[in-house]
Design a protein around this motif. Structure first.
Motif: not given
Length: 400
Positions: A103-110, A367-387
């Motif tokens: 979420a912080l990354l998205l704010v910084l990018q924009n 752990k990396a191969f589990l966490v990163i795909p989950l963030i990319g598959a769902f959370f980052i798109d949802l956060l992106n729309a809000v931000i």
């Protein structure tokens, strides 16, 4: 003259692109030293050749990408099949932490994109397109928001967004390996005992262990079930008003299957599943990168370069000073930092390719191969729309 490459011809070209990428990466020490994925090397070379043919001889080559989309579903199915409940539990805290960092990354990018646009006298909408819309969001998000911006009167918005997403895809594949490799070497990191233990369940025999035909057939059956069942789940959820990416539901089915297999003491061939996942990922990336329309970037090359350099700096700082530090400064943290670079600039498969290049050289990181795909598959798109909507509500957009 137009040439359309489709069906098995696309597969043939993709395999040749992978061989080309492997050969060039091995011969060019810089590429090998900085862990550049073979698919990225070969794909960029192929797209440059395609652009040269169009620019020099007006030969327009188009690729049918239906097979690419199927390989994406296969790949995420194998990610799910490798996710045990214990690993999911271990990744829970890290997943929550990295979701906040995303979420912080998205704010910084924009903020970076809009800031550069305002300083250069351009409409802030172009800055938003050169922020999280195109970089973290990828081509699909860039096209969707670009159309809306064009309808609102922002000239060339869709083309500009697609160009940013394309440059981001390249940059994400180029910096992830160097960032992860630098962290590992600087802090002399090695895989954790748990990671090494999981990889050693099918031990040192693996390199010379043949995969039986029954394992291959069983893996193909399971992947087909993951894709088909995932599609059925996605259709049902869509009817309930919850649309999810197809690869996410396929991955969820894979998680269910592998853990049910453990409950009923049914052994899956992880060697065959891992090989299928690696093959699917490499072919997906090769097809994606070789089909990039680089000639569409020429007109806006100057402003785009400034934007890409700014966003590359942002994601590098976030990966090194936030992702790596907050997740524990260990080997998994370095691999996740590499993946985060791909996630923030390109797309989830680029993140996985970066991590694959790292782990193939230094060792596994489940752990990396589990966490990163989950963030990319769902959370980052949802956060992106809000931000994105938050930035659009700011005064300078109303004034623009």
């Amino acid at each position: 003259m137009g040439i359309k490459v489709e069906n098995l011809d696309v597969l043939i070209v993709a395999i040749l692109v992978l061989y080309l990428g492997r050969m060039v990466t091995k011969k060019v020490r810089f590429l090998d030293h900085y862990n550049i994925p073979h698919a990225v090397t070969g794909g960029i070379i192929c797209s440059l050749v395609v652009a040269l043919l169009q620019g020099g001889w007006d030969i327009r080559i188009r690729f049918d990408l239906q097979l690419r989309d199927l390989f994406l579903l296969f790949f995420f199915s194998t990610i799910g099949l490798g996710a045990k409940l214990r690993t999911l539990a271990e990744g829970g805290k890290t997943l929550a932490i990295l979701t906040v960092v995303a979420a912080l990354l998205l704010v910084l990018q924009n903020s970076a994109g809009v800031g550069i646009a305002l300083l250069s006298g351009a409409h802030p909408g172009y800055g938003l397109l050169a922020g999280s819309i195109s970089f973290a969001g990828g081509h699909g998000t860039a096209i969707a928001w670009g159309q809306l911006a064009a309808d609102a009167g922002l000239k060339g918005a869709e083309e500009f967004g697609v160009a940013c997403a394309t440059f981001g895809l390249i940059a994400g594949g180029l910096i992830g390996g160097p960032v992860g490799g630098w962290l590992i070497k600087k802090y002399r990191l090695t895989p954790t005992t748990d990671s090494a233990g999981e990889a050693a369940e099918e031990p040192a025999e693996e390199p010379c262990q043949p995969v039986h035909i029954d394992d291959v057939l069983g893996t193909l059956l399971i992947l087909a079930v993951c894709v088909t069942a995932g599609d059925l789940v996605n259709r049902y959820l869509s009817m309930q008003g919850l649309a999810l990416p197809g690869f996410l539901t396929a991955m969820m089915v894979g998680i269910l299957i592998t853990n049910l297999a453990d409950v009923f003491d049914k052994k899956l061939s992880m060697v065959a599943i891992d090989r299928a996942g690696e093959l699917s990922l490499q072919l997906f990336l090769a097809m994606s990168l070789m089909s990039m329309q680089l000639w569409s970037l020429v007109g806006a090359a100057g402003p785009l370069l400034v934007m890409v350099l700014a966003q590359t700096l942002v994601i590098t700082l976030v990966a090194v000073y936030l992702v790596f530090v907050i997740t524990g400064r260990n080997y998994d943290s370095a691999v996740m930092s590499s993946g985060f670079c791909g996630l923030g600039l390109g797309a989830t498969p680029v993140a996985i390719a970066n991590m694959t290049a790292i782990t193939s050289k230094f060792g596994p990181s489940p752990k990396a191969f589990l966490v990163i795909p989950l963030i990319g598959a769902f959370f980052i798109d949802l956060l992106n729309a809000v931000i994105i909507k938050f930035f659009l509500s700011m005064p300078f957009f109303a004034a623009g």
